[in-house]
Design an enzyme around this catalytic site. Structure first.
Site, mmCIF file in Angstrom:
data_model
loop_
_atom_site.group_PDB
_atom_site.id
_atom_site.type_symbol
_atom_site.label_atom_id
_atom_site.label_comp_id
_atom_site.label_asym_id
_atom_site.label_seq_id
_atom_site.Cartn_x
_atom_site.Cartn_y
_atom_site.Cartn_z
ATOM 1 N N ILE A 172 -5.585 -49.312 -25.591
ATOM 2 C CA ILE A 172 -5.441 -50.227 -26.896
ATOM 3 C C ILE A 172 -4.439 -50.163 -27.625
ATOM 4 O O ILE A 172 -3.695 -51.111 -28.462
ATOM 5 C CB ILE A 172 -6.846 -50.419 -27.646
ATOM 6 C CG1 ILE A 172 -7.296 -49.374 -28.271
ATOM 7 C CG2 ILE A 172 -7.898 -51.127 -26.567
ATOM 8 C CD1 ILE A 172 -8.626 -49.471 -28.983
ATOM 9 N N ASP A 209 -3.180 -41.276 -43.851
ATOM 10 C CA ASP A 209 -2.330 -42.182 -43.601
ATOM 11 C C ASP A 209 -3.136 -43.644 -43.698
ATOM 12 O O ASP A 209 -3.585 -44.428 -42.868
ATOM 13 C CB ASP A 209 -2.294 -42.210 -41.833
ATOM 14 C CG ASP A 209 -1.292 -43.321 -41.190
ATOM 15 O OD1 ASP A 209 -0.294 -43.791 -42.237
ATOM 16 O OD2 ASP A 209 -1.209 -43.296 -40.109
ATOM 17 N N VAL A 245 -2.994 -41.484 -28.107
ATOM 18 C CA VAL A 245 -3.132 -42.660 -27.454
ATOM 19 C C VAL A 245 -4.799 -43.136 -27.510
ATOM 20 O O VAL A 245 -5.476 -42.280 -27.478
ATOM 21 C CB VAL A 245 -2.642 -42.720 -26.032
ATOM 22 C CG1 VAL A 245 -2.910 -43.983 -25.156
ATOM 23 C CG2 VAL A 245 -1.220 -42.393 -25.697
ATOM 24 N N LYS A 275 -9.705 -40.993 -27.825
ATOM 25 C CA LYS A 275 -8.519 -40.808 -28.427
ATOM 26 C C LYS A 275 -7.809 -39.577 -27.788
ATOM 27 O O LYS A 275 -8.591 -38.250 -27.648
ATOM 28 C CB LYS A 275 -8.552 -40.560 -29.993
ATOM 29 C CG LYS A 275 -7.293 -40.275 -30.812
ATOM 30 C CD LYS A 275 -7.749 -40.200 -32.396
ATOM 31 C CE LYS A 275 -6.497 -39.881 -32.917
ATOM 32 N NZ LYS A 275 -6.686 -39.744 -34.501
#
EC number: 3.6.-.-
Length: 266
Positions: free
Chosen positions: A22, A163, A29, A52
């Site tokens: 996705i 983040d 990824v 993940k």
């Protein structure tokens, strides 16, 4: 996304475990699957899960790369486990971890928004209500206040996201109230334990910049609501909370000023 990475993940997992890629970031990824890692493969489930995967980086020495992958995967797993125990803080549940090979198996959060607005992260959620010509409705206001509360709880407990963009906040529809969307913080790959107001100020600034870049017309009001929610967490903690809040907001103002100067200079 590299087919080589997709094939590597499929080879690592059982052939009976379907995966769908996705997203791909600089570090990892992300895939979805319908199979739980600890349940029998033939066990039918309507649940979705996140896998993940930190893929090898060819520009790094293999030994160093393996060590970094293990360290970062394990660090994220430990952080998520700690965050999940904090009362009122919404993060994905950690299901499984293979730090040596760079895999995390996580609870899937969110849904597809109506009218093709995509996955229910905060960015798409705000775009959806903007398109409805109702960007300042009570649903949006409540959501942004609760986003601020989530960040406040994270920071009050001396953790940082690292983040904190509007793509890393997932809006989950409440089971009991169709007008209520509950924000969850995701992707703690750069998260850390910290008492430094600088780190916390940068966290807030990153989210402010993300909202300004994608929702500039309404950003001032959105940020005000978010900060209202953030402040409320600290203000509930008496004099100490007020003192810490003042220090944090002062540093946030300094971080914001540095960012504006950098933008002007180029």
């Amino acid at each position: 996304m590299s087919q080589e990475i997709v094939d590597r993940v499929r080879n690592y997992l059982s052939p009976n475990i379907p995966v769908t890629p996705i997203s791909q970031g600089a570090e990892a990824v992300v895939f979805t699957t319908s199979v739980h890692p600890y349940l029998p493969e033939n066990c039918n489930s309507n649940e979705k899960y996140i896998i993940k995967y930190r893929s090898p980086k060819r520009y790094r020495h293999p030994v160093i790369d393996k060590s970094l992958t293990k360290h970062r995967t394990l660090g994220e797993a430990r952080l998520l486990s700690k965050l999940y125990t904090i009362e009122g803080l919404h993060v994905p549940k950690l299901i499984a971890c293979d730090a040596y090979n760079g895999y995390l198996w996580l609870e899937f959060l969110g849904e597809d928004l109506p009218e093709n607005f995509g996955y229910s992260n905060l960015k798409n959620f705000l775009w959806m209500y903007d398109a409805k010509n109702d960007p300042y409705c009570e649903v949006v206001k409540r959501a942004l206040i609760e986003v601020g509360e989530q960040i406040g709880k994270l920071h009050w407990n001396d953790y940082c996201h690292g983040d904190l963009t509007s793509s890393n906040i997932v809006m989950v529809h409440s089971d009991t109230d169709s007008h209520h969307w509950v924000p969850h913080l995701i992707d703690f790959g750069l998260g850390s334990t910290t008492t430094m107001v600088e780190d916390k100020g940068v966290d807030i600034y990153v989210l402010e910049r993300a909202i300004l870049s994608t929702h500039s017309q309404h950003a001032e009001q959105y940020i005000e609501w978010m900060l209202d929610g953030f402040k409320s967490v600290y203000e509930k903690n008496g004099k100490l909370g007020k003192k810490k809040l003042d220090e944090l907001l002062k540093r946030f103002a300094e971080v914001r000023l540095r960012g504006r100067k950098r933008s002007m200079i180029g």
